[in-house]
Design an enzyme around this catalytic site. Structure first.
Site, PDB file in Angstrom:
ATOM      1  N   TYR A  13       0.817  -1.208   0.000  1.00  0.00           N
ATOM      2  CA  TYR A  13       0.000   0.000   0.000  1.00  0.00           C
ATOM      3  C   TYR A  13       0.853   1.261   0.000  1.00  0.00           C
ATOM      4  CZ  TYR A  13      -3.217   3.532   1.936  1.00  0.00           C
ATOM      5  OH  TYR A  13      -3.939   4.673   2.168  1.00  0.00           O
ATOM      6  N   ASP A  51      12.278 -12.675  -1.101  1.00  0.00           N
ATOM      7  CA  ASP A  51      11.774 -12.579   0.267  1.00  0.00           C
ATOM      8  C   ASP A  51      12.913 -12.073   1.138  1.00  0.00           C
ATOM      9  OD1 ASP A  51      10.715 -12.790   2.779  1.00  0.00           O
ATOM     10  OD2 ASP A  51      10.248 -14.930   2.657  1.00  0.00           O
ATOM     11  N   LEU A  74      10.207  -1.283   4.116  1.00  0.00           N
ATOM     12  CA  LEU A  74       8.775  -1.107   4.354  1.00  0.00           C
ATOM     13  C   LEU A  74       8.052  -2.427   4.568  1.00  0.00           C
ATOM     14  CD1 LEU A  74       8.054   1.415   1.430  1.00  0.00           C
ATOM     15  CD2 LEU A  74       8.649   1.990   3.798  1.00  0.00           C
ATOM     16  N   TRP A  76       6.215  -5.507   5.672  1.00  0.00           N
ATOM     17  CA  TRP A  76       5.664  -5.874   6.991  1.00  0.00           C
ATOM     18  C   TRP A  76       4.343  -6.597   6.765  1.00  0.00           C
ATOM     19  CZ3 TRP A  76       8.403  -4.806  11.432  1.00  0.00           C
ATOM     20  CH2 TRP A  76       7.802  -5.189  12.634  1.00  0.00           C
ATOM     21  N   GLN A  77       4.172  -7.678   7.432  1.00  0.00           N
ATOM     22  CA  GLN A  77       2.961  -8.488   7.282  1.00  0.00           C
ATOM     23  C   GLN A  77       1.885  -8.030   8.271  1.00  0.00           C
ATOM     24  OE1 GLN A  77       3.767 -12.684   7.668  1.00  0.00           O
ATOM     25  NE2 GLN A  77       1.609 -13.231   7.880  1.00  0.00           N
ATOM     26  N   TYR A 137       1.410  -5.086  17.187  1.00  0.00           N
ATOM     27  CA  TYR A 137       2.019  -4.319  16.104  1.00  0.00           C
ATOM     28  C   TYR A 137       2.948  -3.246  16.661  1.00  0.00           C
ATOM     29  CZ  TYR A 137       2.201  -1.207  11.990  1.00  0.00           C
ATOM     30  OH  TYR A 137       2.608  -0.416  10.954  1.00  0.00           O
ATOM     31  N   LYS A 141       7.119  -3.108  16.348  1.00  0.00           N
ATOM     32  CA  LYS A 141       7.783  -1.967  15.713  1.00  0.00           C
ATOM     33  C   LYS A 141       8.743  -1.291  16.686  1.00  0.00           C
ATOM     34  CE  LYS A 141       6.138  -1.436  11.426  1.00  0.00           C
ATOM     35  NZ  LYS A 141       6.983  -1.284  10.228  1.00  0.00           N
TER      36      LYS A 141
END
Length: 287
Positions: A13, A51, A74, A76-77, A137, A141
């Site tokens: 995104y 990957d 960037l 990130w799952q 999350y 991070k």
């Protein structure tokens, strides 16, 4: 020969917009994706399928390290699922990837953070604001930022780009704005909503992409940098504006859902650093 900027998660995104902005800055954009899909990336980008979280990944197979101006991480799952177990399950893979970049000789690394590292906080967030994350999350991070800073911060330029409430390109995200569009598609005219009083720092994903590209390639810049508008706005006001802008025949049912207990009454980024960088960037001169 142009310097190279490698972008991981380039098909995501945010990544699509960062890749385009990197190319517009004049770098050779190398977009690393796990699986290429047509239409995901700017035509200017060189796409590599890999990957980066696999232990066998080698950055030198993607680009000559001496030509790499920066790597922007960037990938990130489950970024929209705040308590997905994958955040902690993959944490060590992200750490290994960043550490391996330094071992390979990459001199500048940028990684994307989140306001969810902060936890409950009222007001502007600066680089010095303490973190107390309350979701998996945010915890992951924050742990990556701390561990990477400790390990690679004195061996390469490392900048942590902290993002806030992202919108735009809304068919590709899972935000309330995407849900509004989906509800309108189904012909619904009432949308269950919270009180909408919470203040957030909203930023369009295209502008975010430009900010990330500029900050990630700003030689000498290190530490935490907010990529943000710096302007607090209530969720209700922004959603009502979105409905008007998109001419949706839908009304908000205020109070149908409670506000999330871990959301702050108002949280936004101190945007002084990124505002100054953008004012000196080619994007400002182009405008």
């Amino acid at each position: 020969m142009n310097k190279i900027v490698v972008i991981t998660g380039a098909g995501g995104y945010v990544g699509r917009h960062v890749t385009r902005a990197v190319a517009e800055l004049g770098y050779e954009a190398v977009a690393v994706v796990r699986q290429r899909r047509d239409g995901d990336l700017a035509a200017e980008a060189r796409v590599v399928e890999a990957d980066v979280l696999d232990s066998s990944f080698d950055i030198s197979a993607v680009a000559p390290v001496k030509r790499i101006a920066a790597v922007i991480h960037l990938a990130w799952q489950d970024g929209f699922v705040h308590n997905a177990p994958s955040h902690l399950e993959r944490l060590s893979d992200h750490y290994r990837f960043l550490a391996a970049l330094v071992e390979a000789g990459v001199s500048r690394i940028a990684a994307l953070g989140s306001m969810h590292e902060i936890g409950y906080w009222e007001g502007a967030v600066t680089a010095e604001t303490p973190t107390n994350p309350v979701t998996l999350y945010g915890i992951a991070k924050d742990a990556l930022r701390r561990s990477a800073t400790l390990t690679i911060g004195n061996r390469a330029e490392f900048v942590w780009l902290r993002a806030y409430y992202i919108l735009g390109d809304d068919r590709r995200n899972r935000s309330i704005f995407a849900k509004l569009l989906e509800a309108a598609d189904r012909g619904e005219t009432v949308f269950p909503f919270t009180t909408g009083r919470t203040l957030y720092d909203f930023i369009d994903v295209a502008e975010l992409g430009r900010q990330i590209a500029v900050a990630a390639t700003a030689e000498g810049l290190t530490g935490i940098v907010n990529v943000a508008s710096g302007e607090p706005e209530s969720l209700a006001n922004r959603v009502e504006r979105f409905i008007s802008e998109n001419e949706l025949d839908i009304a908000l049912e205020y109070g149908a859902f409670p506000d999330r207990p871990y959301d702050s009454p108002g949280i936004w980024g101190d945007a002084a650093t990124i505002t100054e960088l953008m004012a000196r960037s080619p994007f400002a001169r182009r405008d």
